[in-house]
Design a protein around this motif. Structure first.
Motif, short mmCIF file in Angstrom:
data_model
loop_
_atom_site.label_atom_id
_atom_site.label_comp_id
_atom_site.label_asym_id
_atom_site.label_seq_id
_atom_site.Cartn_x
_atom_site.Cartn_y
_atom_site.Cartn_z
N VAL A 45 -27.42 65.63 53.25
CA VAL A 45 -28.39 65.96 54.28
C VAL A 45 -28.21 67.44 54.58
CG1 VAL A 45 -28.92 65.62 56.72
CG2 VAL A 45 -28.42 63.67 55.28
N VAL A 46 -29.29 68.12 54.87
CA VAL A 46 -29.19 69.52 55.26
C VAL A 46 -29.82 69.73 56.63
CG1 VAL A 46 -29.10 70.41 52.91
CG2 VAL A 46 -31.31 70.15 54.02
N CYS A 56 -24.83 71.22 56.49
CA CYS A 56 -24.92 70.12 55.54
C CYS A 56 -23.88 69.06 55.84
CB CYS A 56 -24.74 70.62 54.11
SG CYS A 56 -23.10 71.33 53.78
N GLY A 57 -24.06 67.94 55.20
CA GLY A 57 -23.11 66.85 55.25
C GLY A 57 -23.56 65.79 54.26
N SER A 58 -22.64 64.90 53.91
CA SER A 58 -23.02 63.82 53.01
C SER A 58 -22.45 62.51 53.52
CB SER A 58 -22.55 64.10 51.58
OG SER A 58 -21.15 63.99 51.48
N ILE A 69 -18.34 60.26 56.11
CA ILE A 69 -19.01 61.56 56.24
C ILE A 69 -18.13 62.56 55.52
CG2 ILE A 69 -19.64 63.40 57.83
CD1 ILE A 69 -20.42 61.24 59.85
N ARG A 70 -18.74 63.29 54.60
CA ARG A 70 -18.03 64.31 53.80
C ARG A 70 -18.80 65.62 53.84
NH1 ARG A 70 -16.60 61.59 47.95
NH2 ARG A 70 -15.36 59.87 48.71
N SER A 71 -18.11 66.66 53.46
CA SER A 71 -18.74 67.98 53.25
C SER A 71 -19.58 68.42 54.44
CB SER A 71 -19.58 67.97 51.97
OG SER A 71 -18.79 67.63 50.86
N LEU A 72 -19.09 68.16 55.65
CA LEU A 72 -19.80 68.56 56.86
C LEU A 72 -19.49 70.02 57.14
CD1 LEU A 72 -21.51 67.74 59.33
CD2 LEU A 72 -19.36 67.12 60.46
#
Length: 153
Positions: A45-46, A56-58, A69-72
């Motif tokens: 998600v952006v 962003c986050g995934s 929740i990753r890469s936040l």
């Protein structure tokens, strides 16, 4: 300035890479290659402000009832403006839509997650995470991240 969140697209990969790499260079986020981002783009998600991608986050499925929740991350100059909160809210709604009752994260920003309804838990309650990702991490035996969990059921 209004922040809007949306699903990421292939056109976002370079900016996603730059945001994540900035955190990875500080040792506070795992790096992701452009190839990995392309393969996993549907999990990202952006956050956008005035046509500029600023966060962003995934959301990665770890089990039948658990997502992570990753890469936040938030672009420098935009931190403290509610962008991370907007991304997390969007990801939680995505978990709810998929009927996944538990959302977890490993983080150094415990206060942020607590303000967003998460509670601190022991990492060991997530064998799904330990056996899929942690076994490949260089911090495996000296992990200093804190596990947080939010139940949305």
């Amino acid at each position: 300035m209004a922040v809007t969140c949306r699903k990421a697209t292939k056109q976002d990969i370079d900016t996603l890479y730059d945001i994540i790499q900035g955190y990875a260079e500080q040792g506070i986020m795992l790096p992701r290659s452009r190839e990995t981002l392309a393969e996993q783009i549907d999990t990202f998600v952006v956050a956008v402000i005035e046509d500029r991608l600023v966060g962003c986050g995934s959301l990665t499925r770890l089990g039948q009832d658990l997502v992570e929740i990753r890469s936040l991350g938030v672009t420098d100059g935009y931190k403290g403006q509610g962008i991370g909160k907007a991304v997390v809210s969007f990801l939680i709604e995505e978990a709810r839509r998929q009927e996944i009752p538990k959302v977890m994260a490993l983080t150094y920003e415990v206060g942020f997650f607590e303000r967003n309804g998460f509670t601190v838990v022991q990492k060991e309650i997530f064998p799904e995470k330990v056996w899929t990702d942690c076994i490949h991490c260089k911090k495996q035996h000296c992990c200093d991240e804190i596990a947080v969990l939010k139940r949305i059921d």
